[in-house]
Design a protein around this motif. Structure first.
Motif: not given
Lengths: 70, 348
Positions: B155, B159, B162-164, B256-257, B260, B265
């Motif tokens: 996870d 994340v 996908r984001r960075y 996951s959080a 983030e 992002d």
């Protein structure tokens, strides 16, 4: 500029926009800042575009020294 | 007659008040284990009972504002662990335990240990906001301490990719069982001493309270506190709070959080950059246009002072002067003619 960190570059862009927005600059200074700002935006964008994840598994008492790409 | 001065005799109230001060001043919140007796729930919602062991009994009061959080139905004979403060009721001179929490002794033990440790570390200032490190906005290397086989790690990777997408360095650790704390501690030490990263994610997927208990370890808490690298915790689910969460620099509800919170992002970043670029362009265009207007005004003023225009104005003044001379000459000629005609008149 290659050595510059993204964070620094982004801060500098903010600074430049603020300076330009204040409005009391000579034309030549304005153009100088514009050039610098534009270059920094390019630099940051390409830095972000070129990010790549490399996953490294370190050694611990759990063992294995493997390295896997993406 | 008693040989005592009047001032040396206390009133009953004074004695009770004095004892109240001594007892309540010296005993802070404490935990008591015992068996419930004489359990009564009053109409007011307050609960009155005693706890006893083989030799003694302690009176307890469990006020409604606290007992509304009870998660089981206590009965006489139940073994419980109580948290509370000893208070003295002055009018009757009796002391009692003012209960703030009641745990069923069997499953409550872990919870009690947790509360005890939490209070101890809190009192030491280990959860103080001033001590928390700032999590960097644009990390380049991320350290992850978690189980290599669990979903939590996948996870986190998803994340971040996908984001960075930056480098992820996994320190494989045990996240449950007796040896887990030791292995989690090794992870924090490893990143601090041998493999510097910008931020550490300490994570574990959801599980029972017992499963997550490795994250309530005191030594792990101290290691997290000592860390020079900011630590984001993402342990269990939204509702789970562990000691590691309290002492860490930033708590996320899940692994996951945590990921983030660890990275920005990049889509958002690029949008901001575009916005900055159009701001720059707009400001410069505006400035250039203003300058053009100023320039044309200036050039009008300069032209007005150019040599040609100055020559023109000299020419004009000269012409005027010539004209005036001509007039003067004409007037002179006329006068001369007048005088001549007068002279003729005299001569004749």
């Amino acid at each position: 500029m290659d050595e510059m960190k993204l964070e620094k570059a982004l801060q500098r862009i903010e600074e430049i926009v603020e300076k330009l927005e204040s409005g009391d600059l000579e034309l030549e200074e304005t153009i100088q800042y514009f050039k610098e700002g534009t270059e920094l935006v390019k630099f940051c964008t390409s830095k972000i575009d070129n990010l790549e994840t490399k996953i490294t598994q370190l050694t611990s008492q759990l063992g294995s020294v493997e390295k896997e790409e993406n | 007659m008693l040989n005592i001065k009047k001032e040396e005799i206390f009133s009953v109230s004074e004695i009770n008040s004095h004892i109240k001060h001594i007892v309540e001043g010296s005993l802070s919140t404490l935990f008591v284990e015992g068996e419930i007796a004489n359990f009564t729930r009053h109409r007011s919602g307050h609960i009155y009972f005693s706890v006893k062991d083989l030799n003694s009994t302690l009176r307890c009061v469990f006020f409604r504002s606290y007992n509304s959080y009870l998660d089981f139905k206590p009965e006489d004979g139940d073994k419980v662990i109580l948290a509370g403060k000893v208070t003295v009721f002055e009018p009757s001179g009796q002391y009692q335990l003012n209960v703030t929490k009641m745990y069923s002794a069997g499953k409550g033990l872990l919870q009690v240990e947790f509360e005890k440790l939490k209070k101890k570390l809190l009192d030491e200032g280990m959860f103080a906001p001033e001590h928390k490190l700032k999590v960097p906005s644009y990390p380049e290397n991320i350290g992850v301490i978690t189980s290599p086989t669990a979903a939590a790690f996948q996870d986190i990777c998803n994340v971040i990719k996908r984001r960075y997408p930056v480098n992820i360095n996994l320190f494989p650790a045990l996240t449950q069982g007796e040896r887990a704390p030791e292995s989690l501690i090794a992870g924090v030490q490893y990143f601090n001493e041998k493999f510097p990263v910008d931020v550490i994610i300490l994570g574990r997927g959801g599980g029972s309270q017992e499963d997550l208990f490795s994250f309530n370890d005191e030594q792990l808490a101290r290691e997290i506190y000592k860390s020079k690298i900011p630590i984001i915790t993402g342990i269990g689910h939204e509702i789970d709070f562990t000691i590691a969460d309290f002492v860490g620099d930033l708590r996320a509800p899940t692994p996951s959080a945590a990921a983030e919170l660890a990275v920005p992002d990049s889509k958002e970043l690029k949008m901001n950059l575009q916005e900055m670029q159009s701001k720059l362009t707009m400001i410069v265009n505006h400035k250039v246009m203003n300058s053009k207007v100023t320039l044309s005004e200036l050039s009008k003023r300069v032209q007005a002072k150019s040599p040609e225009s100055q020559l023109q104005s000299f020419q004009q003044r000269l012409d005027e002067a010539v004209l005036r001379f001509t007039h003067l000459g004409q007037r002179f000629t006329r006068k001369k003619e007048d005088i001549e005609s007068i002279a003729k008149h005299f001569n004749s």
